[in-house]
Design a protein around this motif. Sequence first.
Motif, PDB file in Angstrom:
ATOM      1  N   ARG A 112       0.828  -1.208   0.000  1.00 24.31           N
ATOM      2  CA  ARG A 112       0.000   0.000   0.000  1.00 24.31           C
ATOM      3  C   ARG A 112       0.863   1.259   0.000  1.00 24.31           C
ATOM      4  NH1 ARG A 112      -5.470  -0.281   1.670  1.00 24.31           N
ATOM      5  NH2 ARG A 112      -6.252  -2.357   1.153  1.00 24.31           N
ATOM      6  N   ALA A 115       2.461   1.705  -3.410  1.00 20.54           N
ATOM      7  CA  ALA A 115       1.454   2.083  -4.398  1.00 20.54           C
ATOM      8  C   ALA A 115       1.062   3.548  -4.235  1.00 20.54           C
ATOM      9  CB  ALA A 115       0.221   1.192  -4.262  1.00 20.54           C
ATOM     10  N   ARG A 119       1.456   6.330  -7.069  1.00 22.52           N
ATOM     11  CA  ARG A 119       0.326   7.124  -7.557  1.00 22.52           C
ATOM     12  C   ARG A 119       0.633   8.609  -7.500  1.00 22.52           C
ATOM     13  NH1 ARG A 119      -2.672   3.430  -4.347  1.00 22.52           N
ATOM     14  NH2 ARG A 119      -2.852   4.981  -2.695  1.00 22.52           N
ATOM     15  N   ASP A 191      -3.878   0.719  -7.955  1.00 23.16           N
ATOM     16  CA  ASP A 191      -3.473  -0.367  -7.073  1.00 23.16           C
ATOM     17  C   ASP A 191      -4.440  -1.518  -7.272  1.00 23.16           C
ATOM     18  OD1 ASP A 191      -2.126  -1.757  -5.153  1.00 23.16           O
ATOM     19  OD2 ASP A 191      -2.839  -0.581  -3.450  1.00 23.16           O
TER      20      ASP A 191
END
Length: 234
Positions: A112, A115, A119, A191
């Motif tokens: 997470r 990602a 992003r 993701d």
Amino acid sequence: MKHKILLVEDDVAINDMVKGQLTKEGLEVVQAFDGEEALGVFANDVFDLILLDLMLPKLDGMEFLKIIREKSMIPILIMSAKDGDLDKALGLGFGADDYIPKPFSMIELTARVKAAIRRATHYSRIEQKEEQEKKVLTAGELTIDLDNFALLKSGREIKLTAKEFHILKLFISHPSRVYTKAQIYSLVWEDDYYGDENVINVHMRRLREKIEDDPSKPRYIKTLWGIGYKLGEF
């Protein structure tokens, strides 16, 4: 250059465990153990992401989140054991980007975090390109100004979080397409979709509350039950 993370968690054991794991993954981690300390650290350094527990001493995580959002659009990943905090953290006036419920696996947390940083880097490049292209998108009474990252409805500005903006932009950019929740998550969060509908549901509800005349009868973002969402026809 290493990406730098501000880790805000009052549980020393969890803080140290998370720092150890992320450091092994090549990330630089700066620790803070309460909200006040975290504000001071943030003011004196530059970070790529904040990893934030909501249950903090001195200054709780929700108040810390509000203060940071007044200054910065840095990606913020919430760690929380309380499902009820999700709506607040992702909603109007707070603007967290994503969350991971406690207890969590270190593998998922690492994925997470990476990602979210990926992003943010991607969106930064997109925004630079869009600024050069100076695009404006419209649907009904809505106008998205990509130059200024702004939304107008009948000439009145409506404040959106970064995720709300990108969700609305996705629909207005592709007015005939139907998107499932998994597709929205994949395209906006960039993701893998973990099957947790809460994040999408909260963002969609908040977005509708801002742009619809009657959120219970949406015109702009229509629900196709059992399938997904699409832009209304204008």
